[in-house]
Design a protein around this motif. Structure first.
Motif, short mmCIF file in Angstrom:
data_model
loop_
_atom_site.label_atom_id
_atom_site.label_comp_id
_atom_site.label_asym_id
_atom_site.label_seq_id
_atom_site.Cartn_x
_atom_site.Cartn_y
_atom_site.Cartn_z
N SER A 2 95.15 13.17 63.72
CA SER A 2 96.25 13.86 64.38
C SER A 2 97.56 13.12 64.11
N HIS A 3 98.66 13.84 64.12
CA HIS A 3 99.96 13.27 63.87
C HIS A 3 100.91 13.65 65.00
N CYS A 5 103.99 15.11 66.69
CA CYS A 5 104.94 16.18 66.40
C CYS A 5 106.12 16.05 67.36
N LEU A 337 112.33 15.38 58.78
CA LEU A 337 112.25 16.03 60.09
C LEU A 337 113.61 16.16 60.78
N ARG A 374 111.45 22.04 57.03
CA ARG A 374 110.43 22.43 58.01
C ARG A 374 109.87 23.82 57.70
N ARG A 381 101.78 21.00 57.49
CA ARG A 381 102.10 20.36 58.77
C ARG A 381 103.60 20.08 58.86
N ASP A 383 105.93 20.26 61.03
CA ASP A 383 106.54 19.64 62.21
C ASP A 383 105.94 18.27 62.55
N ALA A 384 104.99 17.80 61.75
CA ALA A 384 104.28 16.55 62.07
C ALA A 384 104.91 15.37 61.34
N ASP A 386 104.41 12.35 59.33
CA ASP A 386 103.37 11.82 58.44
C ASP A 386 104.03 11.16 57.24
#
Length: 477
Positions: A2-3, A5, A337, A374, A381, A383-384, A386
């Motif tokens: 999991s990342h 967000c 992001l 985005r 992914r 919005d994550a 990473d």
């Protein structure tokens, strides 16, 4: 795996009405986005004072920003908004004026020259560590203020060979915050053909903030400029006291055709642009980087290990920066992001067709790094957080394009084409050093209940600050 967000303004289900934009969306450009904004290839909005076309498709972005850049100059409305602050600098000019200025400035940002000022970057990073080390363990600190301080300190040390004192740092931060907050409110009436509706007291406050910053910079530049001109007038080829910082380079540079350099006001404009665009871009992205790291402790610990491994050698050899791969990738992911400049405004010089839409001359064409980076069809992914998506050999199992393809087509935090940000390499080197220095000496944790609220003005900042708990590391390797 999991990342994290990070929070961002959730888009509305439907496109806001023009009047909703005027009365309810002036606080932040991000508030005008809606769900389809993140999947569309091109959109359009027609307001009483402006025709606006949003370009998201990578091929169209390349056309506007690179392949046909001369046909899509910087928007005149952007120049109007920023000229009190940045004057006629490369950020606001177009055409031959811009080309001459850019050619004069490019040599100052060659890799070799940036390497020569690296020691000044290191001094500013050391001063930052000392300031944070003086805090009691677990102190809640607005990291945006600190990142503004260190970024402005680096710019002043590398351009003017002067450190930034705490009082001046706070003055600059507060003045630019005022300027940023007022910019959308002063620009929005023009979108509706209502320039006369701009409140005079807000115009005055905006100009006062710009004057405060430029006055500070002018006082630093004037003695250096006068001394250099006196040396030349005295028959010397150069001023031996000019030094080897970036201002010295800008004083010495000459136009190949005319033999003329920058005049004083033009020099102040360029330094104001470098200082304000440079420190604000870095401060914004570094602040978001620390927010992301505080909420991804596994990445933060990996960065601590990397920093402790390489920082000692970095003091002797700036080339070791290349080994700070995770620090660099954290910064790149923060730029994806939370791109400091979320919306790049251009203006169609003539009538043209973009996709199947006839775009009239004078229309606004907007390329949005915030949306493109985005975009649901361009990133896995999206919005994550990473940073490993930037690692060499990274793979993604999702149906979205792989990271190499996304980077090539849909990553433009510094713009694209001939007007790509002149200080991009400088900013990335600075960020790697600062993030490594912070990760080696401190651990950052989120403050329970505090969620930074991104707002899009001139740059993307947190409306309520970025509060983090700061803990010193017992060992730094």
């Amino acid at each position: 795996m999991s990342h994290f967000c990070p929070h961002y303004p959730r888009p509305a289900a439907r496109k806001p009405s023009p009047w909703s934009m005027f009365f309810g969306k002036r606080h932040s450009w991000l508030q005008s986005l809606y769900e389809r904004s993140y999947v569309m290839k091109m959109g359009e909005v027609h307001l009483p004072g402006i025709d606006l076309y949003m370009v998201n498709e990578p091929a169209l972005v390349r056309r506007v920003m690179s392949e046909e850049a001369a046909a899509f100059p910087k928007h005149e409305m952007l120049g109007e908004a920023l000229r009190p602050l940045l004057g006629d600098s490369i950020f606001t000019t177009n055409g031959d004026t811009w080309r001459r200025q850019r050619e004069l400035m490019d040599p100052s940002f060659e890799g070799a020259r940036v390497q020569r000022v690296f020691g000044r970057m290191q001094d500013a990073a050391d001063a930052m560590v000392q300031r944070l080390s003086a805090l009691p363990p677990g102190t809640t600190h607005d990291i945006e203020v600190e990142m503004t301080h260190v970024a402005a300190d680096i710019i002043l040390r590398t351009i003017l060979s002067q450190p930034l004192t705490g009082g001046d740092a706070l003055r600059i931060f507060e003045a630019f915050e005022r300027y940023q907050a007022l910019a959308p409110r002063l620009m929005m009436p023009a979108f509706f053909g209502l320039r006369w509706l701009r409140p005079w007291w807000q115009v005055r406050r905006s100009r006062r903030a710009a004057t405060e910053i430029r006055t500070l910079l002018t006082a630093m530049i004037r003695p250096r400029f006068d001394a250099y001109q006196a040396a030349i007038a005295g028959g010397l080829d150069d001023d031996p006291e000019a030094g080897d910082d970036l201002l010295a380079s800008l004083l010495r540079v000459r136009d190949a055709d005319t033999g003329q350099g920058f005049g004083f006001e033009e020099l102040v404009d360029q330094v104001a642009m470098l200082f304000l665009a440079g420190h604000e871009t870095s401060a914004s992205a570094l602040s978001w980087s620390l927010h992301l790291l505080a909420n991804a402790p596994d990445v933060q610990e990996r960065l601590h290990t990397e920093a402790c491994t390489h920082l000692a050698a970095l003091r002797q050899d700036p080339g070791v920066l290349k080994d700070l791969t995770l620090a660099r990738n954290v910064f790149r992911e923060a730029l994806r992001l939370f791109p400091p400049v979320g919306f790049l405004a251009r203006q169609s010089a003539g009538r043209c067709t973009l996709r199947d839409k006839a775009v009239p001359a004078g229309a606004s064409v907007v390329v949005s790094p915030w949306l493109i980076q985005r975009h649901r069809e361009l990133w896995a992914r999206p919005d994550a957080f990473d940073p490993d998506r930037f690692a060499e050999g990274a793979t993604e199992a999702d149906e979205a394009p792989g990271p190499r393809e996304s980077l090539r087509r849909a990553y433009l935090p510094f713009g694209m084409g001939p007007r790509v940000y002149i200080g991009a390499t400088f900013a990335q080197q600075e960020a790697s050093l600062i993030l490594a220095s912070l990760a080696a000496h401190f651990r950052f944790e989120p403050v329970p209940g505090h969620v930074p609220e991104p707002v899009g003005r001139l740059t993307i900042r947190a409306d309520n600050g970025i509060l983090l708990k700061v803990y010193p590391r017992k060992t730094t390797g």
